[in-house]
Motif scaffolding. Structure first.
Motif, PDB file in Angstrom:
ATOM      1  N   SER A   2       4.450   6.149   8.964  1.00 23.09           N
ATOM      2  CA  SER A   2       5.702   5.412   8.701  1.00 23.09           C
ATOM      3  C   SER A   2       6.284   5.809   7.347  1.00 23.09           C
ATOM      4  O   SER A   2       5.577   6.324   6.480  1.00 23.09           O
ATOM      5  N   ASN A   3       7.562   5.548   7.200  1.00 24.36           N
ATOM      6  CA  ASN A   3       8.228   5.873   5.937  1.00 24.36           C
ATOM      7  C   ASN A   3       7.668   5.022   4.801  1.00 24.36           C
ATOM      8  O   ASN A   3       7.326   3.851   5.010  1.00 24.36           O
ATOM      9  N   PRO A   4       7.621   5.577   3.573  1.00 24.67           N
ATOM     10  CA  PRO A   4       7.145   4.775   2.433  1.00 24.67           C
ATOM     11  C   PRO A   4       8.157   3.691   2.075  1.00 24.67           C
ATOM     12  O   PRO A   4       9.358   3.860   2.318  1.00 24.67           O
ATOM     13  N   THR A   5       7.660   2.598   1.490  1.00 25.89           N
ATOM     14  CA  THR A   5       8.580   1.566   0.987  1.00 25.89           C
ATOM     15  C   THR A   5       8.720   1.651  -0.534  1.00 25.89           C
ATOM     16  O   THR A   5       9.619   1.053  -1.107  1.00 25.89           O
ATOM     17  N   THR A   6       7.794   2.388  -1.175  1.00 26.18           N
ATOM     18  CA  THR A   6       7.860   2.522  -2.640  1.00 26.18           C
ATOM     19  C   THR A   6       8.073   3.979  -3.011  1.00 26.18           C
ATOM     20  O   THR A   6       7.392   4.874  -2.494  1.00 26.18           O
ATOM     21  N   LEU A   7       9.020   4.179  -3.922  1.00 25.74           N
ATOM     22  CA  LEU A   7       9.293   5.514  -4.443  1.00 25.74           C
ATOM     23  C   LEU A   7       8.907   5.514  -5.924  1.00 25.74           C
ATOM     24  O   LEU A   7       9.419   4.690  -6.695  1.00 25.74           O
ATOM     25  N   ALA A   8       7.981   6.394  -6.308  1.00 26.15           N
ATOM     26  CA  ALA A   8       7.594   6.507  -7.722  1.00 26.15           C
ATOM     27  C   ALA A   8       8.390   7.658  -8.318  1.00 26.15           C
ATOM     28  O   ALA A   8       8.281   8.789  -7.851  1.00 26.15           O
ATOM     29  N   ILE A   9       9.201   7.343  -9.339  1.00 27.13           N
ATOM     30  CA  ILE A   9      10.048   8.376  -9.949  1.00 27.13           C
ATOM     31  C   ILE A   9       9.586   8.609 -11.376  1.00 27.13           C
ATOM     32  O   ILE A   9       9.530   7.674 -12.177  1.00 27.13           O
ATOM     33  N   GLY A  10       9.279   9.863 -11.731  1.00 28.31           N
ATOM     34  CA  GLY A  10       8.901  10.201 -13.100  1.00 28.31           C
ATOM     35  C   GLY A  10       7.658  11.062 -13.142  1.00 28.31           C
ATOM     36  O   GLY A  10       7.088  11.415 -12.116  1.00 28.31           O
ATOM     37  N   GLN A  11       7.244  11.360 -14.363  1.00 32.78           N
ATOM     38  CA  GLN A  11       6.082  12.227 -14.573  1.00 32.78           C
ATOM     39  C   GLN A  11       4.841  11.348 -14.742  1.00 32.78           C
ATOM     40  O   GLN A  11       4.541  10.899 -15.839  1.00 32.78           O
ATOM     41  N   LEU A  38      16.468  13.333  -0.360  1.00 31.19           N
ATOM     42  CA  LEU A  38      15.572  12.710   0.630  1.00 31.19           C
ATOM     43  C   LEU A  38      16.338  12.453   1.928  1.00 31.19           C
ATOM     44  O   LEU A  38      17.529  12.131   1.899  1.00 31.19           O
ATOM     45  N   PRO A  39      15.654  12.535   3.080  1.00 38.07           N
ATOM     46  CA  PRO A  39      16.316  12.217   4.347  1.00 38.07           C
ATOM     47  C   PRO A  39      16.845  10.779   4.339  1.00 38.07           C
ATOM     48  O   PRO A  39      16.235   9.895   3.718  1.00 38.07           O
ATOM     49  N   ASP A  40      17.927  10.541   5.063  1.00 39.70           N
ATOM     50  CA  ASP A  40      18.542   9.205   5.113  1.00 39.70           C
ATOM     51  C   ASP A  40      17.519   8.129   5.481  1.00 39.70           C
ATOM     52  O   ASP A  40      17.498   7.047   4.878  1.00 39.70           O
ATOM     53  N   ALA A  41      16.659   8.416   6.462  1.00 44.61           N
ATOM     54  CA  ALA A  41      15.714   7.399   6.950  1.00 44.61           C
ATOM     55  C   ALA A  41      14.700   7.035   5.863  1.00 44.61           C
ATOM     56  O   ALA A  41      14.293   5.872   5.759  1.00 44.61           O
ATOM     57  N   VAL A  42      14.308   8.013   5.061  1.00 44.46           N
ATOM     58  CA  VAL A  42      13.365   7.732   3.971  1.00 44.46           C
ATOM     59  C   VAL A  42      14.062   6.871   2.912  1.00 44.46           C
ATOM     60  O   VAL A  42      13.515   5.850   2.456  1.00 44.46           O
ATOM     61  N   ARG A  43      15.284   7.254   2.543  1.00 41.32           N
ATOM     62  CA  ARG A  43      16.008   6.471   1.522  1.00 41.32           C
ATOM     63  C   ARG A  43      16.202   5.030   1.991  1.00 41.32           C
ATOM     64  O   ARG A  43      16.058   4.082   1.220  1.00 41.32           O
ATOM     65  N   ALA A  44      16.487   4.867   3.288  1.00 42.05           N
ATOM     66  CA  ALA A  44      16.744   3.516   3.823  1.00 42.05           C
ATOM     67  C   ALA A  44      15.482   2.657   3.837  1.00 42.05           C
ATOM     68  O   ALA A  44      15.559   1.425   3.792  1.00 42.05           O
ATOM     69  N   GLY A  45      14.320   3.290   3.842  1.00 42.63           N
ATOM     70  CA  GLY A  45      13.071   2.521   3.907  1.00 42.63           C
ATOM     71  C   GLY A  45      12.575   2.052   2.545  1.00 42.63           C
ATOM     72  O   GLY A  45      11.676   1.208   2.461  1.00 42.63           O
ATOM     73  N   ILE A  46      13.165   2.576   1.475  1.00 43.50           N
ATOM     74  CA  ILE A  46      12.662   2.260   0.130  1.00 43.50           C
ATOM     75  C   ILE A  46      13.144   0.881  -0.320  1.00 43.50           C
ATOM     76  O   ILE A  46      14.349   0.621  -0.384  1.00 43.50           O
ATOM     77  N   THR A  47      12.185  -0.002  -0.666  1.00 42.56           N
ATOM     78  CA  THR A  47      12.552  -1.316  -1.212  1.00 42.56           C
ATOM     79  C   THR A  47      12.188  -1.433  -2.696  1.00 42.56           C
ATOM     80  O   THR A  47      12.650  -2.340  -3.376  1.00 42.56           O
ATOM     81  N   ALA A  48      11.329  -0.504  -3.175  1.00 44.46           N
ATOM     82  CA  ALA A  48      10.874  -0.602  -4.571  1.00 44.46           C
ATOM     83  C   ALA A  48      10.824   0.785  -5.207  1.00 44.46           C
ATOM     84  O   ALA A  48      10.401   1.749  -4.567  1.00 44.46           O
ATOM     85  N   VAL A  49      11.256   0.842  -6.474  1.00 47.50           N
ATOM     86  CA  VAL A  49      11.102   2.073  -7.256  1.00 47.50           C
ATOM     87  C   VAL A  49      10.180   1.784  -8.428  1.00 47.50           C
ATOM     88  O   VAL A  49      10.386   0.814  -9.176  1.00 47.50           O
ATOM     89  N   ALA A  50       9.146   2.612  -8.574  1.00 50.28           N
ATOM     90  CA  ALA A  50       8.298   2.585  -9.765  1.00 50.28           C
ATOM     91  C   ALA A  50       8.871   3.649 -10.688  1.00 50.28           C
ATOM     92  O   ALA A  50       8.730   4.840 -10.421  1.00 50.28           O
ATOM     93  N   PHE A  51       9.542   3.208 -11.748  1.00 47.15           N
ATOM     94  CA  PHE A  51      10.325   4.134 -12.571  1.00 47.15           C
ATOM     95  C   PHE A  51       9.621   4.424 -13.894  1.00 47.15           C
ATOM     96  O   PHE A  51       9.157   3.513 -14.579  1.00 47.15           O
ATOM     97  N   LYS A  52       9.603   5.714 -14.251  1.00 49.73           N
ATOM     98  CA  LYS A  52       9.020   6.105 -15.538  1.00 49.73           C
ATOM     99  C   LYS A  52       9.885   7.203 -16.136  1.00 49.73           C
ATOM    100  O   LYS A  52      10.206   8.184 -15.448  1.00 49.73           O
ATOM    101  N   GLY A  53      10.252   7.061 -17.376  1.00 49.57           N
ATOM    102  CA  GLY A  53      11.006   8.137 -18.007  1.00 49.57           C
ATOM    103  C   GLY A  53      12.218   7.628 -18.753  1.00 49.57           C
ATOM    104  O   GLY A  53      12.474   6.432 -18.820  1.00 49.57           O
ATOM    105  N   HIS A  54      12.963   8.573 -19.315  1.00 48.33           N
ATOM    106  CA  HIS A  54      14.079   8.208 -20.182  1.00 48.33           C
ATOM    107  C   HIS A  54      15.399   8.802 -19.703  1.00 48.33           C
ATOM    108  O   HIS A  54      16.389   8.778 -20.408  1.00 48.33           O
TER     109      HIS A  54
END
Ligand code: NAP
Length: 314
Positions: A2-11, A38-54
């Protein structure tokens, strides 16, 4: 799968990528600019972003994730995230306060001591053979008992002041309002503060509201024996004025963990032997980074379970 619900962005390092994948099933991206690919379906499944960076995370990027509900920042300073844009879209923002106070305060004190006692220059004196060939290094300056001004007596600023009180320093501070303290001296404006002290330690939040808060006038008021320590954000100091003052000897030195345009900082800093340069690693210990990652993930887990987030910003 299944598509992920969390996207981790950063290093992220292994210390976090493992738990992000294991606990939250997160997919990782190096930067915000990767979301559009990212494919539309993946973007639509994301409910949370774990963000790191400036690098900026603004409304246009948030709109690419139509079901985004929370942005959990890795760090207490969230100035890269446009919180107004998030709030307007009903997106919660969280950060990681308190768990990093000790480390950041420790580094501020380390840079202050390094400046006063010329620790880095003294190490170079030994390493270069000057000690053996030229004899004793020039005398440095007593730190204990000196006068220090804290710009921003928040969570980290207070930890710095508490530590420096242990060095018998006379503590002055500025904040938007006077705080309860053990007798420290409050200044309503930073020029008055700078005029009263030898060391100025900047512990403000970053962002547009505090940009250039330590202005040319504040730096001038500190005077030629003055030392600036900055662990906040590069933006809180008028960096051009700081460089001018360091180059002309209008102040004695600086200890800096944060800069404009990190990590490609102004080359003028490299030529100055009166500054201690650090690579924005105030919270950079294994223990604290582990605690920050845990708090970031706990915020996401709470949100996804329908509970209140632990450390909300908006
Ligand atoms: P905090 O508790 O929110 O304290 C922030 C201070 O900034 C407070 O004294 C606050 O004043 C002041 N402030 C906020 N908005 C202001 C404004 N518009 N004008 C003037 N002063 C303002 O934050 P913290 O947890 O101590 O963290 C401070 C900052 O340190 C973070 O935002 C982050 O940028 C930086 N930081 C750096 C590192 C590093 O690695 N070097 C690590 C962690 C954090 P009041 O007291 O009047 O509210």
């Amino acid at each position: 799968m299944s598509n992920p619900t969390t996207l981790a962005i950063g290093q992220y390092t292994d210390m976090d990528t493992g738990p992000l994948a294991r606990d939250l099933g997160a997919m990782t991206l190096d930067s915000v600019s990767g979301i559009a690919g990212l494919p539309d379906a993946v973007r639509a499944g994301i409910t949370a972003v774990a963000f790191k960076g400036h690098v900026a995370f603004d409304g246009a990027a948030m709109d690419l994730l139509p079901n985004l509900g929370v942005i959990a920042n890795y760090g207490v300073g969230y100035d890269a995230i446009n919180v107004a844009d998030a709030t307007a879209r009903g997106i919660k923002v969280t950060n990681t306060p308190d768990v990093l106070n000790d480390d950041v305060a420790d580094l501020a004190v380390a840079m202050l001591l390094a400046q006063g006692r010329r620790v880095v220059q003294a190490s170079d004196w030994v390493r270069s053979g000057n000690w053996a060939n030229s004899g004793e290094i020039a005398l440095s300056r007593k730190v204990s008992g000196g006068r220090v001004g804290i710009v921003g007596l928040g969570r980290i600023g207070r930890e710095i002041a508490d530590r420096l009180a242990g060095f018998k320093m006379d503590i002055h501070y500025t904040s938007r309002s006077e705080k309860q303290t053990p007798g420290w001296t409050y200044h309503a404006d930073p020029v008055s503060l700078a005029g009263a002290v030898d060391y100025l330690v900047v512990a403000l939040v970053g962002g547009a509201e505090t940009a250039g808060y330590v202005s040319a006038e504040v730096i001038r008021a500190l005077g030629k024996d003055g030392v600036i320590v900055n662990i906040s954000r590069g933006s809180t100091i008028d960096e051009a004025a700081l460089l001018d003052a360091l180059e002309s000897g209008a102040i004695a030195g600086a200890g800096l963990d944060v800069f404009l345009n990190e990590p490609k900082i102004d080359a003028r800093f490299m030529a100055l032997d009166t500054v201690v340069l650090q690579p924005h690693h105030g919270s950079g210990t294994v223990d604290t980074r582990r605690a920050m990652g845990q708090l970031q993930r706990d915020n996401i887990a709470a949100f996804q379970a329908g509970r209140a987030v632990l450390t909300p910003v908006n």
